[in-house]
Write an enzyme that holds these catalytic residues in place. Structure first.
Site, PDB file in Angstrom:
ATOM      1  N   HIS A  83       0.825  -1.214   0.000  1.00 44.09           N
ATOM      2  CA  HIS A  83       0.000   0.000   0.000  1.00 44.09           C
ATOM      3  C   HIS A  83       0.859   1.263   0.000  1.00 44.09           C
ATOM      4  CE1 HIS A  83      -3.377  -2.572   2.030  1.00 44.09           C
ATOM      5  NE2 HIS A  83      -3.134  -2.911   0.778  1.00 44.09           N
ATOM      6  N   HIS A 241      -9.277  -2.084  -5.206  1.00 44.57           N
ATOM      7  CA  HIS A 241      -8.195  -2.424  -4.282  1.00 44.57           C
ATOM      8  C   HIS A 241      -7.216  -3.403  -4.924  1.00 44.57           C
ATOM      9  CE1 HIS A 241      -6.035  -2.722  -0.548  1.00 44.57           C
ATOM     10  NE2 HIS A 241      -5.945  -4.025  -0.778  1.00 44.57           N
ATOM     11  N   ASP A 245      -3.249  -2.837  -5.211  1.00 40.11           N
ATOM     12  CA  ASP A 245      -2.220  -3.831  -4.884  1.00 40.11           C
ATOM     13  C   ASP A 245      -1.280  -4.062  -6.058  1.00 40.11           C
ATOM     14  OD1 ASP A 245      -2.922  -4.292  -2.255  1.00 40.11           O
ATOM     15  OD2 ASP A 245      -4.073  -6.106  -2.665  1.00 40.11           O
ATOM     16  N   HIS A 268      -1.098 -10.926  -5.073  1.00 36.89           N
ATOM     17  CA  HIS A 268       0.322 -10.645  -4.844  1.00 36.89           C
ATOM     18  C   HIS A 268       1.225 -11.661  -5.547  1.00 36.89           C
ATOM     19  CE1 HIS A 268      -0.851  -7.580  -2.074  1.00 36.89           C
ATOM     20  NE2 HIS A 268      -1.372  -8.423  -1.212  1.00 36.89           N
TER      21      HIS A 268
END
Length: 315
Positions: A83, A241, A245, A268
């Site tokens: 973030h 979001h 990321d 991720h």
């Protein structure tokens, strides 16, 4: 404002919060740094008063299961960097030393908003050195189960095309496309919070993880409703979001990307795999100088944004 030159912060700025996994207090200070130093994490308060510097690069990533972790945990690592990295890349900050006194960055409100406010508080300084970018020369693709991602040549900047597809009707299928600029980052994705299902968080608690997770720093989904009293910040906050990321994870390229990033059901791990695949093929990328020009006004990205699409349960 002229673009094409590297930047840093005008002054240092400090933040305090809790780690989303440890639940413990953590403090960070962002320090200005010199051109060509990149984003460096200075892990302090290690055993015997040691400190360790960790360059924010994909080849220093050691874990991507619940967040992005850089550095060797046995010698000092830093987790949940995505973030802050998104805020730095999104606002165009190239060189910063991030001093952190714990094993993970503070989760704050679960988005990049507080980091953006901190950067705005001190301002951004332009340096004399030219900014370098990683230019994508040919398509590169990775797959993991049903998830996939690819980087494509795109000469007009950095474009994100992110799609998610959850079996829960609270999320469903959502897609968004964004040309990344500081204005677009602030407006479209900087405030999008991390999210999770209560049943999954309860399992993490039993394993001693996500101890700092709460309605103050994440969107919590029950069986049939969103539990946060204030609701969502965006109608499609979930895909936004995931886009945030991706900006943070791909910032671990070490320089801004010049290309288009597409992903489906990524996270991720897939973002990290994408950088590994790109840099393992020397014919797929090259370094170029960013053009020097004078920017005027704000970019209108409305034509580059796709409406979110929702679908019923899928596999």
């Amino acid at each position: 404002m002229k673009s094409g030159f590297q930047t840093t912060l005008n002054d240092r700025v400090s933040l305090q919060g809790i780690g989303v996994h440890s639940g413990k207090p953590v403090s960070i200070t962002l320090h200005p740094s010199e051109a060509n130093s990149g984003i460096v994490f200075l892990r302090t308060h290690l055993e015997n008063g040691r400190e360790r510097e960790i360059l924010a690069r994909y080849d220093n990533v050691t874990d991507t299961r619940l967040c992005t972790v850089i550095g060797d945990p046995s010698r000092g690592a830093v987790g949940t960097v995505e973030h802050l990295m998104a805020a730095l890349r999104g606002l165009g900050v190239d060189n910063v030393t991030v001093e952190v006194d714990g094993p993970e960055l503070p989760i704050m409100d679960g988005s990049s908003a507080v980091f953006v406010d901190a950067i705005d508080q001190v301002g951004i300084e332009m340096l004399r050195a030219r900014r370098r970018k990683v230019k994508v020369l040919k398509p590169v693709r990775v797959e993991m189960g049903r998830a996939w991602a690819e980087l494509l040549p795109f000469d007009k900047g950095f474009r994100l095309d992110v799609e998610i597809d959850f079996p829960s009707p609270l999320i469903g299928r959502q897609r968004r496309v964004l040309d990344l600029t500081p204005d677009a980052f602030r407006r479209e994705i900087s405030r999008a919070r991390t999210f999770g299902f209560v049943k999954d968080v309860e399992q993490l608690w039993e394993r001693g993880l996500a101890l700092g997770s709460s309605l103050e720093n994440s969107v919590a989904l029950g069986e049939d409703r969103i539990l946060n009293p204030e609701g969502l910040r965006y109608g499609d906050e979930f895909v936004r979001h995931k886009m945030l990321d991706a900006v943070g994870d791909l910032a671990l390229a070490g320089a801004p990307l010049l290309g288009q990033y597409r992903s489906y059901c990524g996270g991720h791990r897939v973002n990290f795999m994408m950088l590994e695949a790109l840099f393992s093929d020397s014919s797929a990328w090259t370094m170029v100088d960013a053009p020097v020009r004078r920017e005027t006004g704000h970019a209108d990205l409305s034509s580059g944004l796709a409406a979110a699409a929702f679908a019923p349960d899928t596999n």
